[in-house]
Design a protein around this motif. Structure first.
Motif, PDB file in Angstrom:
ATOM      1  N   ILE A   1      38.266 119.721  29.946  1.00  0.00           N
ATOM      2  CA  ILE A   1      37.023 120.466  29.764  1.00  0.00           C
ATOM      3  C   ILE A   1      35.833 119.657  30.280  1.00  0.00           C
ATOM      4  CG2 ILE A   1      35.415 121.299  27.985  1.00  0.00           C
ATOM      5  CD1 ILE A   1      37.943 122.266  26.452  1.00  0.00           C
TER       6      ILE A   1
ATOM      7  N   TRP B   1      33.474 126.474  24.606  1.00  0.00           N
ATOM      8  CA  TRP B   1      34.834 126.277  25.076  1.00  0.00           C
ATOM      9  C   TRP B   1      35.772 126.497  23.892  1.00  0.00           C
ATOM     10  CZ3 TRP B   1      35.613 125.547  30.195  1.00  0.00           C
ATOM     11  CH2 TRP B   1      34.528 125.099  30.953  1.00  0.00           C
TER      12      TRP B   1
ATOM     13  N   ILE C   1      33.274 122.543  21.659  1.00  0.00           N
ATOM     14  CA  ILE C   1      34.618 123.103  21.778  1.00  0.00           C
ATOM     15  C   ILE C   1      35.032 123.615  20.409  1.00  0.00           C
ATOM     16  CG2 ILE C   1      37.028 122.699  22.387  1.00  0.00           C
ATOM     17  CD1 ILE C   1      36.114 120.270  24.019  1.00  0.00           C
TER      18      ILE C   1
ATOM     19  N   PRO D   1      31.723 127.730  29.851  1.00  0.00           N
ATOM     20  CA  PRO D   1      32.719 128.455  29.044  1.00  0.00           C
ATOM     21  C   PRO D   1      32.797 129.935  29.424  1.00  0.00           C
ATOM     22  CG  PRO D   1      31.314 127.088  27.655  1.00  0.00           C
ATOM     23  CD  PRO D   1      30.715 127.064  29.026  1.00  0.00           C
TER      24      PRO D   1
ATOM     25  N   HIS E   1      40.481 128.992  26.507  1.00  0.00           N
ATOM     26  CA  HIS E   1      40.406 128.293  27.790  1.00  0.00           C
ATOM     27  C   HIS E   1      41.637 127.404  28.007  1.00  0.00           C
ATOM     28  CE1 HIS E   1      36.114 129.255  26.966  1.00  0.00           C
ATOM     29  NE2 HIS E   1      36.101 129.472  28.269  1.00  0.00           N
TER      30      HIS E   1
END
Length: 277
Positions: free
Chosen positions: A267, A208, A190, A277, A251
């Motif tokens: 997530i 992400w 992420i 993603p 996101h």
């Protein structure tokens, strides 16, 4: 039957979180670079507004100066003051002048954003690795990293704009973080950032992305100034900054890293469902 293809997907847990530095984990409001840019241009005889100085935030700092010099108002003011349109040498000279201004203020803005240390501690307890990257160059990080460490913030890996051939929005820094942290897939990472260009970096890397709306450059307020806002003004600011980062493609968008753990849970639930993603 013909016509079907096999698609490989990561459905494991998040393995690494890669945070931006100023405005995301330290320096609430991303104050240090904004101050340095305004002081640099003022000394060159072409003052810029705080809003102008902040517009390219997140980029490598010479690229940031080049973006400012390309703005029509600033380019016209430069020509009126210096007798010619901005040149590459002017950008080089401004970058050289910018460095001491940045180094002079960076340590004063190294305190972690409230909730940062607690979030990092919770991530490490789950076995998640902590990466960091930045539009700052190595000389700037030589000041910021130890100052942040004195406050208790030390990521497992940090990559600077001067470490890679291309800075944001290219994915180079995030991908180098992922390699250094030994993750199994970019979908297990992420990227968390307070700037659109930082979100674009994470997306380009196939990760992400989580935007940080109120502690960073989009809100452009110190923690005390943010807390002092009237509820209606804070709500309006929140709507505006959340929408801006969401439009970039993030996101999820949160107020600050203090709110990150619920985003992580969402997530990981999406990964478990087979989303990517």
């Amino acid at each position: 039957m013909s016509g079907f293809v096999w698609q490989r997907r990561w459905r494991g847990p998040v393995q690494a979180v890669i945070f931006d530095w100023a405005g995301t984990t330290v320096d609430h409001g991303c104050m240090a670079p904004a101050l340095a840019f305004t002081r640099t241009f003022e000394a060159a005889g072409v003052p810029v507004t705080i809003a102008e100085a902040r517009a390219p935030m997140g980029a490598e700092k010479r690229d940031h100066i080049a973006a400012l010099m390309a703005m029509p108002r600033i380019a016209d003011a430069w020509a009126a003051t210096h007798g010619h349109e901005p040149r590459e040498q002017d950008i080089d000279n401004l970058y050289a002048a910018f460095l001491p201004h940045q180094l002079a203020v960076i340590a004063d803005h190294a305190a972690p954003v409230p909730g940062c240390l607690e979030t990092v501690r919770a991530l490490r307890q789950r076995g998640i690795r902590i990466g960091a990257n930045t539009g700052y160059a190595q000389a700037m990080m030589d000041v910021l990293a130890p100052a942040a460490a004195a406050h208790g913030y030390v990521p497992d890996d940090s990559v600077n704009a001067s470490d890679v051939p291309r800075g944001r929005p290219a994915p180079s820094m995030a991908l180098r973080n992922a390699a250094n942290l030994g993750v199994d897939a970019v979908a297990a990472c992420i990227k968390v950032d307070d700037t659109p260009v930082g979100i674009e970096e994470g997306l380009a890397a196939g990760m992400w992305t989580v935007g940080v709306a109120l502690s960073g450059n989009e809100a452009a307020l110190s923690h005390d100034a943010l807390q002092a806002l009237a509820p209606e003004a804070r709500a309006a600011l929140r709507r505006r900054t959340h929408e801006r980062l969401a439009r970039t493609g993030a996101h999820l968008v949160i107020d600050s890293v203090a709110d990150f753990l619920p985003a992580l849970a969402e997530i990981e639930a999406r990964l478990a469902r087979g989303e990517q993603p």
